[in-house]
Scaffold this motif. Structure first.
Motif, PDB file in Angstrom:
ATOM      1  N   ASN A 611      33.416 109.299  -6.489  1.00  0.00           N
ATOM      2  CA  ASN A 611      34.220 108.091  -6.598  1.00  0.00           C
ATOM      3  C   ASN A 611      35.707 108.428  -6.523  1.00  0.00           C
ATOM      4  N   ILE A 612      36.101 109.575  -7.084  1.00  0.00           N
ATOM      5  CA  ILE A 612      37.498 110.007  -6.977  1.00  0.00           C
ATOM      6  C   ILE A 612      37.883 110.216  -5.513  1.00  0.00           C
ATOM      7  N   VAL A 613      36.973 110.775  -4.744  1.00  0.00           N
ATOM      8  CA  VAL A 613      37.254 111.069  -3.335  1.00  0.00           C
ATOM      9  C   VAL A 613      37.160 109.814  -2.468  1.00  0.00           C
ATOM     10  N   GLN A 616      38.303 103.347  -4.938  1.00  0.00           N
ATOM     11  CA  GLN A 616      39.571 102.629  -4.880  1.00  0.00           C
ATOM     12  C   GLN A 616      40.257 102.657  -6.236  1.00  0.00           C
ATOM     13  N   GLY A 617      41.525 102.293  -6.234  1.00  0.00           N
ATOM     14  CA  GLY A 617      42.270 102.167  -7.482  1.00  0.00           C
ATOM     15  C   GLY A 617      42.835 103.462  -8.027  1.00  0.00           C
ATOM     16  N   TRP A 618      42.775 104.529  -7.212  1.00  0.00           N
ATOM     17  CA  TRP A 618      43.269 105.821  -7.696  1.00  0.00           C
ATOM     18  C   TRP A 618      44.712 106.095  -7.276  1.00  0.00           C
ATOM     19  N   ALA A 624      47.494 115.070  -5.270  1.00  0.00           N
ATOM     20  CA  ALA A 624      46.775 115.728  -4.185  1.00  0.00           C
ATOM     21  C   ALA A 624      46.012 116.940  -4.696  1.00  0.00           C
ATOM     22  N   ASP A 625      46.584 117.642  -5.664  1.00  0.00           N
ATOM     23  CA  ASP A 625      45.905 118.814  -6.219  1.00  0.00           C
ATOM     24  C   ASP A 625      44.613 118.413  -6.934  1.00  0.00           C
ATOM     25  N   GLU A 631      37.190 117.686  -4.592  1.00  0.00           N
ATOM     26  CA  GLU A 631      36.438 118.054  -3.389  1.00  0.00           C
ATOM     27  C   GLU A 631      35.755 119.408  -3.563  1.00  0.00           C
ATOM     28  N   SER A 632      36.455 120.340  -4.190  1.00  0.00           N
ATOM     29  CA  SER A 632      35.836 121.646  -4.453  1.00  0.00           C
ATOM     30  C   SER A 632      34.688 121.506  -5.448  1.00  0.00           C
ATOM     31  N   GLY A 633      34.869 120.619  -6.429  1.00  0.00           N
ATOM     32  CA  GLY A 633      33.803 120.379  -7.398  1.00  0.00           C
ATOM     33  C   GLY A 633      32.562 119.804  -6.742  1.00  0.00           C
TER      34      GLY A 633
END
Length: 719
Positions: A611-613, A616-618, A624-625, A631-633
């Motif tokens: 959902n983070i990737v 919406q609403g983020w 960016a970090d 994404e790595s997770g």
């Protein structure tokens, strides 16, 4: 169990004329699991006793295996559904069995067919039990339970759905005859989308506006007989089916028109009110507590809330079926050489498609959503059950402390049931459709089970309230909760995250969780929950400020609301995602098996990180970090979940007869099943298709065909 394969097909570990060579794949996959499947099932279904209870309930249908159902006509679907439903349920009813709160959902999830009896049992009978007086329940319930009458839930109209208060069907009281005169006076007021009214129902629980001596008393429910002893419509009643739908063809979804249909005074559902012979309207609430009065007035909406709650729970169940089919098939299906270098023999080993990262992400993302949905469905089912008990308590006198708490929580439960139903049904359908695509071309076949699963489910995205309208209802509650917080009023449940708004100097950024510095830190469930809570708080504040600004510019509230509606809907989705994540974490915290906890936490984190990737609403919340860490997770989680994938869908405990899928069989013998289903297709029952002589033969070159594959003259002349 899966439908038996014919003797000429012999599943094995090696490919041959009679074998697809896949018999060993799923057993190998199951051996990779790091947890006990039975314990995971217990975590999903309320413990080991819950699993046993669920299997016991589903056992009477164990022999009802119908691989041929994808060839049935609508009428055949209806007849099989009615016959099987009554065969399964009648013995239970005669023995005095009454399903508990989770059990109705299990039955609906695991139904191999839909059909008219499901709305009869789930909506009509619930209305009788929830809205009928003791005398009415005694008169109607035994007959309904024993299928001596068949009922439908008649609420939605042709031109009115989500705006329940705007329904136009009327019930005008005639004091001289002591009858209610029911009418659908306009074309748009006819009842529409009423499941099982088209062909099957004998009675309808009709929602209508009560009018007595010219005064409107609001929406009430009436028992209306629509067909006689010969199953013919009664005078003044017009009924019919609305026609073929995208899916769910076994239910005779229909319409109902009423023209001055008279029903006795005793047929107003009278648990909480009745009408005296002279037309005096009498409420039954004994308590003087205004909260009890408030709950009693809203009690007529409980059936609708129960329906929405059930749909949210069923969404998780149906998505579980789609996950089971797609993940098992993706483990069995091999495509693409493991060693792609030039010069490889065509017989070289190929990769299971589940090992391609994009495929794996799509599969596991939806698997995480299914597990999360189940947790929230269980929470909602329990909350609605307690609320129903509280509503019943208002009939007996003053409210105790627990009941008062439930009355206070009713707006939140209503808002959550609306938003959860809307969001879960929408996301479940979207996920089912993506999972069908994960099955490639074979997923397009009806006998795959996955394509028609989505088609049969899609109506639930709109039924009992369109998903957007329901999310806006949740948004309205959130905007009110924001105002309450700013005014120092008490907050309940999940709106407690708005408590910081009590402080006049509040700044949203002050509640931002500290940004993690490693992949492991971003996969901490407590951190993810805090981050989702902060997004909910920040979004509600931002949207609420925009709404206030519109109103302060002089816009009327409704116009200001409409101007901000896109953002309000998004805020409701964000709140529901936080709600689901919190419920999922509660399930994990209650689990005692460490191996199950570890895998459940991985699914929890995947739900949050995807959902983070993608969500919406983020904007303005994530750096960016942090997105890079997410994404790595995800990459790590896809590797961690992979060995447990098949076991995780096994834990849903869905028998093959329910899957009814050539692709999702527990034994993994996919290709044998596909071939067998093709041979049994209705078009293959005759050597020559029915229209050959009329539409095809006149155009064919019969002399050329008589060569039976031999060389024609044109080719001979060129040699």
């Amino acid at each position: 169990m899966a439908s038996e394969l014919p003797e000429d097909l012999k599943p094995s570990n090696e490919e041959s004329w009679s074998s697809g060579g896949t018999a060993d794949i799923l057993p190998r996959e199951r051996a990779l699991a790091s947890f006990d499947v039975d314990k995971m099932s217990a975590a999903l279904y309320g413990g080991a006793d819950g699993v046993k209870r669920r299997r016991f309930i589903l056992m009477p249908a164990a022999s009802m295996v119908y691989p041929e159902k994808y060839e049935w006509t609508r009428e055949e679907m209806m007849m099989h559904s009615i016959e099987d439903f009554i065969a399964i349920h009648k013995d239970f009813v005669e023995e005095g069995y009454r399903p508990e709160r989770d059990e109705v959902g299990w039955m609906s999830e695991m139904a191999t067919q839909t059909g008219p009896m499901m709305p009869h049992m789930g909506l009509f009978i619930s209305t009788v039990m929830g809205q009928g007086s003791p005398q009415q329940v005694m008169a109607w319930l035994p007959r309904a339970l024993n299928f001596q009458i068949i009922g439908c839930y008649s609420q939605t109209e042709l031109s009115h759905g989500s705006n329940i208060r705007g329904l136009r069907t009327t019930a005008t009281y005639d004091a001289e005859t002591e009858e209610f005169v029911l009418s659908t006076p306009t074309l748009g007021s006819m009842k529409w989308w009423n499941s099982d009214i088209g062909c099957v129902a004998t009675h309808a629980a009709v929602y209508a506006q009560l009018v007595i001596h010219g005064k409107e008393y609001g929406l009430h429910v009436f028992m209306v007989q629509v067909r006689d002893e010969n199953h013919m419509p009664l005078p003044g009643v017009e009924v019919g089916d609305v026609g073929p739908k995208l899916g769910d063809q076994a239910i005779d979804t229909g319409y109902l028109r009423l023209k001055d249909v008279r029903v006795p005074r005793e047929h107003l559902f009278a648990k909480r009110q009745h009408v005296e012979p002279d037309g005096t309207y009498v409420r039954h609430v004994k308590s003087k507590d205004p909260k009890a009065e408030q709950l009693a007035k809203r009690a007529s909406y409980l059936t609708m809330m129960q329906a929405r709650s059930g749909m949210a729970s069923i969404a998780g169940g149906k998505l579980s079926i789609a996950c089971t089919i797609a993940i098992r098939y993706s483990a069995v299906r091999h495509q693409g050489f493991s060693d792609a270098q030039e010069g490889q023999t065509f017989k070289a080993a190929e990769n299971p498609v589940i090992d391609y990262q994009v495929q794996r992400y799509r599969l596991f993302k939806h698997l995480a959503i299914a597990y999360c949905m189940r947790a929230s469905g269980n929470w909602m089912t329990s909350a609605i059950s307690e609320l129903s008990q509280a509503a019943n308590a208002t009939d007996d006198g003053d409210l105790d402390a627990k009941t008062q708490d439930l009355v206070n929580a009713m707006p939140e439960i209503h808002a959550c049931s609306a938003g959860l139903k809307g969001y879960c049904c929408k996301i479940a359908f979207d996920s089912m459709e993506d999972l069908r695509k994960c099955c490639g071309g074979h997923g397009y076949l009806a006998n795959s089970g996955i394509g028609l699963l989505a088609a049969d489910f899609v109506w639930q995205v709109s039924a009992e309230g369109d998903w957007v309208v329901l999310l806006l209802q949740t948004g309205r509650y959130l905007m009110k909760a924001r105002k309450d917080a700013m005014q120092g009023k008490p907050l309940v449940g999940l709106t407690a995250c708005l408590e910081p708004l009590r402080r006049p100097d509040f700044v949203p950024a002050s509640r931002r969780p500290r940004e993690p510095s490693s992949v492991q830190a971003v996969m901490d469930p407590a951190y993810l929950l805090a981050l989702f809570e902060f997004r909910t708080l920040a979004t509600i504040v931002k949207v609420g400020d925009r709404l206030d600004a519109c109103i302060n510019k002089g816009l009327a509230f409704d116009k200001a609301w409409n101007q901000c509606a896109v953002s309000i809907k998004a805020a409701a989705e964000i709140h529901i995602q936080y709600f689901m994540l919190r419920n999922f974490l509660d399930v994990i915290r209650r689990e005692t098996d460490e191996n199950c906890v570890e895998v459940l936490q991985q699914l929890f984190c995947l739900f949050g990180l995807q959902n983070i990737v993608e969500g919406q609403g983020w904007a303005g919340i994530l750096s960016a970090d942090l997105v890079s860490l997410a994404e790595s997770g995800i990459e790590q989680l896809l590797e961690s979940i992979r060995p447990n994938a098949v076991a995780l869908v096994d834990a849903f405990d869905i028998p093959d007869r329910v899957l009814n899928s050539t692709l999702g069989r527990k034994d993994g013998n996919v290709y044998e099943a596909l071939y067998d289903a093709a041979r049994n297709s209705s078009l293959n029952k005759k050597p020559v298709f029915e229209g050959y002589e009329r539409v095809l033969r006149p155009h064919l070159d019969l002399d050329f065909l008589k060569l039976r594959g031999g060389v024609c003259d044109e080719l001979n002349s060129k040699l």
